[in-house]
Motif scaffolding. Structure first.
Motif, PDB file in Angstrom:
ATOM      1  N   MET A   1       0.837  -1.185   0.000  1.00  0.00           N
ATOM      2  CA  MET A   1       0.000   0.000   0.000  1.00  0.00           C
ATOM      3  C   MET A   1       0.882   1.249   0.000  1.00  0.00           C
ATOM      4  O   MET A   1       1.741   1.408   0.859  1.00  0.00           O
TER       5      MET A   1
ATOM      6  N   ASP B   1      -2.274   5.791  -0.911  1.00  0.00           N
ATOM      7  CA  ASP B   1      -3.350   4.848  -0.598  1.00  0.00           C
ATOM      8  C   ASP B   1      -3.680   4.885   0.886  1.00  0.00           C
ATOM      9  O   ASP B   1      -4.855   4.830   1.283  1.00  0.00           O
ATOM     10  N   SER B   2      -2.636   4.947   1.720  1.00  0.00           N
ATOM     11  CA  SER B   2      -2.853   5.006   3.169  1.00  0.00           C
ATOM     12  C   SER B   2      -3.607   6.271   3.555  1.00  0.00           C
ATOM     13  O   SER B   2      -4.506   6.244   4.401  1.00  0.00           O
TER      14      SER B   2
ATOM     15  N   TYR C   1      -5.660   8.002   1.636  1.00  0.00           N
ATOM     16  CA  TYR C   1      -7.044   7.872   1.179  1.00  0.00           C
ATOM     17  C   TYR C   1      -7.836   6.936   2.090  1.00  0.00           C
ATOM     18  O   TYR C   1      -9.000   7.208   2.426  1.00  0.00           O
ATOM     19  N   HIS C   2      -7.212   5.821   2.495  1.00  0.00           N
ATOM     20  CA  HIS C   2      -7.893   4.861   3.366  1.00  0.00           C
ATOM     21  C   HIS C   2      -8.305   5.522   4.682  1.00  0.00           C
ATOM     22  O   HIS C   2      -9.438   5.336   5.151  1.00  0.00           O
TER      23      HIS C   2
END
Length: 344
Positions: A1, A5-6, A8-9
């Protein structure tokens, strides 16, 4: 990831926590999810420092659908879906609230005790498997016998139904448990990464979960820090408390498949016994088959009453009526088809 991405998560998790909080009627649980939303926003802010500028956040279509479902059915009903979205704190819907004088968990065994599966759930699944095999194969056998087929043909059909049904049950259970296990392993792997990257924040989230159960926040923080002294223990605790999982018992695909195969086969074999012992497909054989099947259904109903809490006799009679109804319908349909085919 990736870091993006982190980021956004965490942003999406914060957005979903707010949606869950808005739909949660219980004030204590609502506060928990708002605090988890704030924690997720803090994590997103940390990731934002190492990601490209100019990024914007918009919830994914999946998140929007989940949020709409949460507003419609409530967070508790959607907790398995929310768990798939990697939301925390959902164990508050399955764990009892803490009360005054009730000791907080201070060890791994205390924390995870309620998540352990027992013999009861496996036995109940086996009993249902036997019931499925019994009713489905009895209906098949009676339908074929009603059409006027000979004993050998009924036996062959029943044996084929037993094997096909047992293989189908076993294969379906294997795929189901395997997929579920892979999903659980993925969730635990993500949790492991987060424990390694920001343990203090994870410890605070665990403390918030305990606080939502009525524990003083300082006491909850003391316990969570003590549990985080060992990273492996911390991961185990988080899996149990945040995800509601028992890492030691994620389910065995082979074991589940074998159990389903055997239980279905045992139930499906019962209606075939009279055709082997009595021989022929006359009235006597059909009466013995019906009596044997009803007797087995009665016994299954009694056993199931141990799990449902219903009156044993009522549960047993209900099972007999359901199985008998399926058998009678199958016999009538088989007889009508046999007359139509033979008459044609």
């Amino acid at each position: 990831m990736t870091r993006l991405d982190s980021w956004y998560h965490e942003k999406e998790s914060a957005w979903l926590y707010h949606q869950v909080a808005a739909a949660e009627p219980d004030a204590r649980k609502r506060t928990l999810f708002l605090q988890l939303a704030a924690a997720a926003e803090e994590q997103a802010a940390k990731w934002a420092k190492s990601t490209p500028a100019g990024r914007t956040f918009s919830p994914s279509p999946r998140a929007r659908i989940v949020a709409r479902l949460v507003r419609r059915f409530g967070p508790k009903a959607l907790r398995s879906v929310l768990a798939a979205m990697k939301l925390r704190g959902l164990s508050v819907y399955s764990a009892p609230m803490s009360v005054a004088g009730h000791a907080m968990p201070t060890s791994l065994s205390d924390v995870g005790a309620r998540h352990r599966g027992g013999l009861g759930s496996n036995l109940r699944a086996s009993v249902f498997g036997v019931s499925d095999g019994l009713v489905s194969n009895a209906s098949l056998v009676l339908g074929v016998a009603g059409a006027g087929s000979g004993s050998a043909y009924v036996l062959l059909t029943g044996a084929a139904g037993l094997l096909a049904g047992a293989l189908s049950m076993g294969a379906g259970e294997y795929v189901s448990v395997r997929s579920q296990r892979e999903f659980y392993e993925y969730q635990i792997a993500l949790e492991r990464e987060e424990v390694a990257e920001y343990p203090e924040e994870e410890a605070e989230e665990l403390a918030l979960i305990y606080q939502a159960r009525g524990v003083d926040i300082e006491q909850a923080r003391t316990v969570s820090r003590a549990l985080f002294a060992n990273p492996d223990q911390a991961l185990d605790v988080l899996a149990r408390e945040e995800l509601g999982l028992n890492p030691d018992d994620l389910g065995s695909p082979f074991g589940a498949a074998l159990s389903s195969f055997i239980s279905f086969a045992l139930g499906a074999a019962v209606p075939l016994i009279p055709f082997v012992v009595v021989r022929g497909t006359g009235t006597t054989t059909l009466v013995v088959t019906a009596a044997t099947t009803c007797g087995a259904l009665f016994g299954i109903g009694v056993v199931l009453s141990l799990f449902t809490g219903r009156h044993a006799l009522k549960g047993a009679l209900r099972m007999v009526l359901i199985g008998a109804g399926a058998g009678v319908v199958s016999f009538i349909v088989g007889r009508a088809l046999g007359v139509a085919i033979n008459g044609g």
